[in-house]
Design a protein around this motif. Structure first.
Motif, short mmCIF file in Angstrom:
data_model
loop_
_atom_site.label_atom_id
_atom_site.label_comp_id
_atom_site.label_asym_id
_atom_site.label_seq_id
_atom_site.Cartn_x
_atom_site.Cartn_y
_atom_site.Cartn_z
N GLN A 690 4.86 -1.63 10.99
CA GLN A 690 3.69 -0.82 11.29
C GLN A 690 2.45 -1.69 11.52
O GLN A 690 2.30 -2.75 10.90
N ARG A 693 -4.14 -1.30 9.23
CA ARG A 693 -5.45 -0.62 9.25
C ARG A 693 -5.41 0.77 9.85
O ARG A 693 -6.46 1.40 10.01
N LEU A 694 -4.23 1.31 10.12
CA LEU A 694 -4.12 2.63 10.74
C LEU A 694 -3.42 3.59 9.79
O LEU A 694 -2.21 3.49 9.57
N PRO A 695 -4.16 4.54 9.18
CA PRO A 695 -3.53 5.51 8.28
C PRO A 695 -2.60 6.44 9.06
O PRO A 695 -2.89 6.83 10.18
N ARG A 696 -1.48 6.82 8.43
CA ARG A 696 -0.51 7.68 9.10
C ARG A 696 -0.89 9.15 9.03
O ARG A 696 -0.49 9.93 9.89
N GLN A 723 -2.74 2.69 4.09
CA GLN A 723 -2.63 1.88 5.30
C GLN A 723 -2.34 0.44 4.90
O GLN A 723 -2.69 0.00 3.81
N GLN A 735 0.33 -1.21 0.11
CA GLN A 735 -0.67 -0.68 1.02
C GLN A 735 -1.99 -0.39 0.30
O GLN A 735 -2.03 -0.20 -0.91
N SER A 738 -4.48 5.55 -0.54
CA SER A 738 -5.08 6.69 0.14
C SER A 738 -6.32 7.13 -0.62
O SER A 738 -6.55 6.75 -1.78
#
Length: 811
Positions: A690, A693-696, A723, A735, A738
Motif C-alpha cells: 500500500q 499516507r493514504l487512509p483507506r 495509514q 500504521q 486512526s
C-alpha cells in the motif's frame, strides 16, 4: 447531490458559480479558461418559518424558485436552454457552495472541502493550518516543494499550481471571496497535472454578490481574523466587488506564529448576453512551518518543534481579463488573458552532515570523505567551539512570472435532429522562474534552535554537493481540446473528446552547466462516457479518461541518484524523467427526490485509476535530508464513494463514506529511515504494497438545525482510518492510528444585520496525528533526556481543542 443553490462549473473555462441559501436564483458570471459545469440544486422544501423581510449581503437577486436539480456543461445562464442536464454528465459531482464554506467559520477552503466532499482528507505536513495538504482519491495538492502533485487547482479558471514545482499555496486564496469550490473528476480538459482530477474555485463578483459584510473572529492560540467584502451592480451593466482578509495566529506549537494578508477584486461589464471581467488579487503572508516532530518530543509536550527556524514568506500579485460573447443563438466565444507574479522565500533549520575532519581544525562532509568548501573554493576551517553541535540553515528564493491566454468556442446546434453540445478550445502558458538556494552552517541549542555562523557552504564535491544554486527555468505549455455531448435519446447521452498537451521545459544553470537541459513532452488524453436516466429521479453514469503530468523543473533538476540533493531545496543534475500518465475508469448512480421534510440527494460511485511511470521522492540512506526523484513504474488507486444529504430551510444534513485502496504495482528499492531498512538503508517494495499516507476509510457527517428563526446549532464529525508512515512503502511498520474528531458550532441573528457565532473544534481534545514519517535518530541528540532518540517516528500533531467566537455584520 449535496449541493445547495446554483453552481456553474466551467471545465473548459474553469467557471463556477454558487448561490447562498438566502438567494433563490443566480445570475450569469464571468467565464475564464477551462469546459463548463453548472449545477442547479432543487429548491428547499416549503419553509415553516417566515424569512427576514429584507435579506442583506445577498448573493444574486431574489427570484422565483429554481427548477429541479440540473447540471449545465455550459458557461451561460440556464435560462438560455442550452445547458446540459445533470443526468448527461458521466462523472461524479462534488460541489461546495458559499453557505457551506461560511458554515465552517474557517479561513481555509480546505476545511470546507474536507467536510463536504467524499474522498477529500487533509493533513498539516508543514505544521501550518494555512498550508495543508489536500488529498483526493489518493492524489495530492500540496504547498510542500518536493511532493509529487496529482491535482490541478484553478481559481476563476486560471491554473494556480506554481510554475517551478506545481505546489499549491492555499494561504494565497481569500476564502471570503470564494463563491463555490468544485472537485472535478474524469476530465482531461483541465490540462496538465489533473491525474486525480481538479479543484475549481470560482470567485464572487458584483453581479452575483451585492451588499457588504464585515466579519470579525477570535479565539484560541491567539487567533484574530477579520474580513470585509462589498459588491454592487451599477446601472445594470457594471459590477464591482472586493474582499480583504487579515489573520494572525500564534499556533499551538513553539515558533509557529503566522500572519496572512490577502485581497481580491473584480470589475465586470455585461450587455445582451455578453460579459467581461477584470479581476485580480494580492497577498503577502508570513508563515511558520514547524513540520513533523519526533514522537518522543511530543510525549513531553504536544506543542514541541524539532528544528527552528522554519519560516515561509509567500507573496503574489495576479490579474485576469476574461470575456464572453454570444455571437449567435447557438455560438458562444470565450477568452481569457492572465498574468501572475509569485515570490517565495524559505528559511529552514536542519541537521547537517558537515563535521570536523580527522584533522579537527578543518571541516569535512559525509563522515570525513569529502572536504567541506566555502564559497571561495577553499576548505573550511573549523571555527566552532569544542562540543558544538553543528547544524545548517537552508535558504531558498523562488520568483516566477507567468502569462497565459486561452480561447473557447461552444456550439449547441442540433445534429441529425438531436440535441448536441460541442466545445473546442486552446490555451498557451509561459512561465519564467529564478530559483536560488544557499546553506549557512550554524550550531543548534537544547531548544532545537539553529543559530547561523555566517559561514556558507560552497560546492563540496561528489556525491553530495549542496553548494549554492542559481537556476533559471522556462516552462511553455500548450493545449488543444475538443469535447462533444450528443443526446442519443432523452434518457441516454454520450460524451467524448480529448485534449492534446505539449510542454517544453528549459533549465539554465546560472553558476555552471550541470543543470542545463531541454525537455519536451507530448500527450493526447481522451475521454469517453455516457449517462442513462433509469427513472426520472435516478441516473447511471460511466466514463473513461486519461491525464498526464510532466516532471516539474524541480524534479528534473534532482533526478540523479549519484548526485542527490536536499529534497525541495537544492538541485544538482537533470537526467530525464518520464511523464506520468493516469488512466481512470469511473461509474456510479445518483439521484434526488423531493420529500415533505426537504430535498433528498444521494450518490454512489466507484473508480479505478492506474498511474504509469509514477514519480516519487526517494531518500538517500545515510545522508540526512538528501534524495532524488525517480520514476517507479505503475501505481493504482481504486475505491468507492457514497453520500446522502437532506436539505431544507430548517435542517441541513450530509453524510458520506469513502474507501480508497492505493497500491504499488511494480517492485522497487527505496531508501528509507525505516527501522526495517537493510544494512544499506534500503527497503524492498513488493507489488501490492500500500502507498503510505493514504487512509483507506473516511467517514464524515455534518448537521445544522434551525432551533428558531434566528438561532441555529450544528456539528460535524470526521473519522480517518489508519495509514502507513511515509517511508514505510514496504508496509512493515505499525500504521499511524486512526482518529475521530468532533466539532460544534452555533449562530444567533441579533438583528437583520448582526449575527453572532461560535465554534468549538475538537471538542473532546483528542490528541492525534494526521501524518507520520521516519527521521534520522542519529542526526541530533534528544535534549529532553540527554540521550539518543529511540522512537523512529516523526509526527504531524493536530490542533488541540480550540474555541472561537465572532460577529458578522451585513449591510
Amino acid at each position: 447531490m449535496g449541493v445547495r443553490g446554483l453552481v456553474i462549473i466551467s471545465v473548459s473555462t474553469g467557471m463556477v458559480v454558487a448561490t447562498s441559501a438566502m438567494a433563490a436564483q443566480d445570475e450569469e458570471t464571468n467565464i475564464q479558461n477551462l469546459p463548463p459545469v453548472e449545477v442547479a440544486a432543487p429548491p428547499p422544501a416549503a419553509a415553516r418559518r417566515v424569512a427576514p423581510a429584507r435579506p442583506v449581503a445577498r448573493v444574486g437577486a431574489p427570484g422565483s424558485a429554481a427548477p429541479r436539480t440540473r447540471l449545465y456543461v455550459y458557461p451561460t445562464s440556464p435560462g438560455t436552454g442550452r445547458g446540459l442536464d445533470v443526468d448527461k454528465v458521466p462523472s461524479a459531482i462534488n460541489a461546495v457552495d458559499a453557505s457551506q464554506i461560511k458554515r465552517t467559520n474557517s479561513p481555509n477552503i480546505a476545511d470546507a472541502l474536507q467536510q463536504y466532499v467524499p474522498g477529500v482528507s487533509i493533513n498539516e505536513v508543514t505544521g501550518n493550518p494555512f498550508q495543508p495538504d489536500i488529498q483526493f482519491r489518493g492524489y495530492v495538492a500540496s504547498p510542500l516543494a518536493g511532493t509529487p502533485q496529482g491535482l490541478a487547482v484553478y481559481q476563476n479558471g486560471v491554473r494556480i499550481n506554481e510554475a517551478f514545482s506545481d505546489i499549491v499555496n492555499w494561504d494565497l486564496i481569500p476564502t471570503a471571496a470564494i463563491r463555490s469550490a468544485v472537485v472535478v473528476t474524469n476530465n482531461p480538459a483541465y490540462g496538465l497535472n489533473a491525474l486525480g482530477g481538479a479543484i475549481d474555485l470560482q470567485m464572487k463578483n458584483g453581479f452575483n454578490y451585492q451588499g457588504a459584510e464585515i466579519d470579525i473572529m477570535g479565539g484560541s492560540f491567539g487567533r484574530i481574523q477579520g474580513s470585509a467584502q462589498w459588491g454592487k451592480q451599477v446601472d445594470g451593466n457594471w459590477s464591482v466587488y472586493g474582499a480583504l482578509e487579515g489573520i494572525h495566529d500564534n499556533g499551538f506549537r513553539n515558533f509557529s506564529s503566522s500572519d496572512v494578508r490577502r485581497f481580491y477584486g473584480d470589475v465586470g461589464y455585461r450587455f445582451e448576453g455578453n460579459e467581461f471581467h477584470l479581476n485580480g488579487g494580492v497577498a503577502n503572508n508570513s508563515l511558520a512551518g514547524p513540520s513533523t516532530v519526533p514522537a518522543e518530543l511530543l510525549q513531553q509536550y504536544w506543542g514541541a518543534t524539532y528544528t527552528t527556524p522554519q519560516t515561509i514568506s509567500n507573496k503574489v500579485a495576479y490579474l485576469n481579463l476574461t470575456g464572453k460573447v454570444e455571437a449567435t443563438p447557438t455560438w458562444t466565444f470565450e477568452g481569457t488573458a492572465r498574468l501572475r507574479r509569485f515570490k517565495q522565500s524559505t528559511v529552514d533549520g536542519n541537521p547537517t552532515d558537515t563535521l570536523p575532519c580527522d584533522d579537527p581544525s578543518l571541516l569535512c562532509f559525509d563522515d570525513d570523505d569529502v572536504p567541506a568548501f566555502g564559497l571561495n573554493g577553499v576548505q573550511l576551517a573549523n571555527t566552532f567551539g569544542p562540543g558544538a553541535i553543528l547544524s545548517q540553515i537552508d535558504r531558498t528564493s523562488t520568483r516566477s512570472t507567468s502569462f497565459g491566454v486561452s480561447g473557447q468556442a461552444t456550439n449547441t446546434d442540433q445534429v441529425f435532429g438531436h440535441d448536441n453540445r460541442f466545445v473546442i478550445g486552446a490555451s498557451y502558458d509561459l512561465s519564467n522562474t529564478q530559483f536560488n538556494g544557499s546553506t549557512e552552517l550554524g550550531t543548534i541549542g537544547t531548544n532545537y534552535v539553529v543559530t547561523g555562523s555566517g559561514i556558507f557552504l560552497g560546492q563540496s564535491g561528489e556525491p553530495t554537493s549542496i553548494g549554492p544554486v542559481s537556476l533559471r527555468t522556462v516552462n511553455q505549455y500548450q493545449g488543444l481540446y475538443a469535447l462533444d455531448t450528443f443526446n442519443v435519446t432523452d434518457r441516454f447521452a454520450v460524451s467524448g473528446g480529448g485534449r492534446f498537451n505539449a510542454a517544453h521545459i528549459s533549465l539554465m544553470d546560472q553558476l555552471g552547466t550541470a543543470l542545463n537541459g531541454e525537455h519536451d513532452f507530448y500527450r493526447f488524453n481522451p475521454i469517453i462516457g455516457g449517462t442513462f436516466k433509469i427513472t426520472p429521479e435516478i441516473t447511471a453514469y460511466a466514463g473513461y479518461s486519461e491525464a498526464n503530468r510532466v516532471p516539474t523543473p524541480l524534479e528534473l533538476g534532482c533526478a540523479d541518484p549519484a548526485r542527490p540533493c536536499i529534497i525541495g531545496q537544492f538541485l544538482v543534475a537533470d537526467p530525464p524523467l518520464k511523464q506520468v500518465v493516469s488512466k481512470t475508469v469511473e461509474a456510479g448512480f445518483r439521484g434526488t427526490k423531493e420529500l415533505m421534510i426537504g430535498s433528498l440527494g444521494w450518490k454512489i460511485g466507484a473508480f479505478r485509476a492506474t498511474n504509469y511511470d509514477d514519480i516519487v521522492a526517494t531518500p538517500i540512506p545515510g545522508l540526512t535530508g538528501f534524495g532524488f526523484f525517480q520514476n517507479v513504474g505503475r501505481t493504482r488507486r481504486q475505491g468507492l464513494e457514497a453520500e446522502v444529504s437532506l436539505k431544507s430551510n430548517v435542517l441541513q444534513f450530509q453524510a458520506s463514506y469513502a474507501f480508497l485502496d492505493a497500491r504499488f504495482l511494480d517492485a522497487l528499492t527505496l531508501g528509507s529511515d525505516s527501522p526495517f531498512a537493510d544494512a544499506d538503508g534500503n527497503i524492498q517494495v513488493l507489488p501490492g504494497n500500500q502507498i503510505p499516507r493514504l487512509p483507506r476509510h473516511l467517514i464524515k457527517a455534518s448537521v445544522e438545525y434551525a432551533v428558531t428563526d434566528v438561532w441555529k446549532v450544528g456539528g460535524d464529525a470526521l473519522f480517518v482510518s489508519s495509514q502507513y508512515f511515509v517511508g514505510d512503502e514496504s508496509n512493515q511498520f505499525p500504521q499511524l492510528p486512526s482518529y475521530a474528531v468532533f466539532n460544534l458550532h452555533t449562530s444567533y441573528r441579533v438583528t437583520k444585520n448582526v449575527q453572532l457565532y461560535g465554534r468549538v473544534n475538537n471538542i473532546f481534545d483528542h490528541r492525534y496525528s494526521t501524518l507520520g514519517t521516519f527521521f534520522d535518530r542519529d542526526a541530533l541528540p534528544n535534549f529532553t533526556n540527554g540521550a539518543e532518540f529511540v522512537d523512529p517516528r516523526s509526527l504531524s500533531p493536530a490542533r488541540p481543542r480550540a474555541f472561537y467566537a465572532g460577529m458578522r455584520v451585513t449591510f
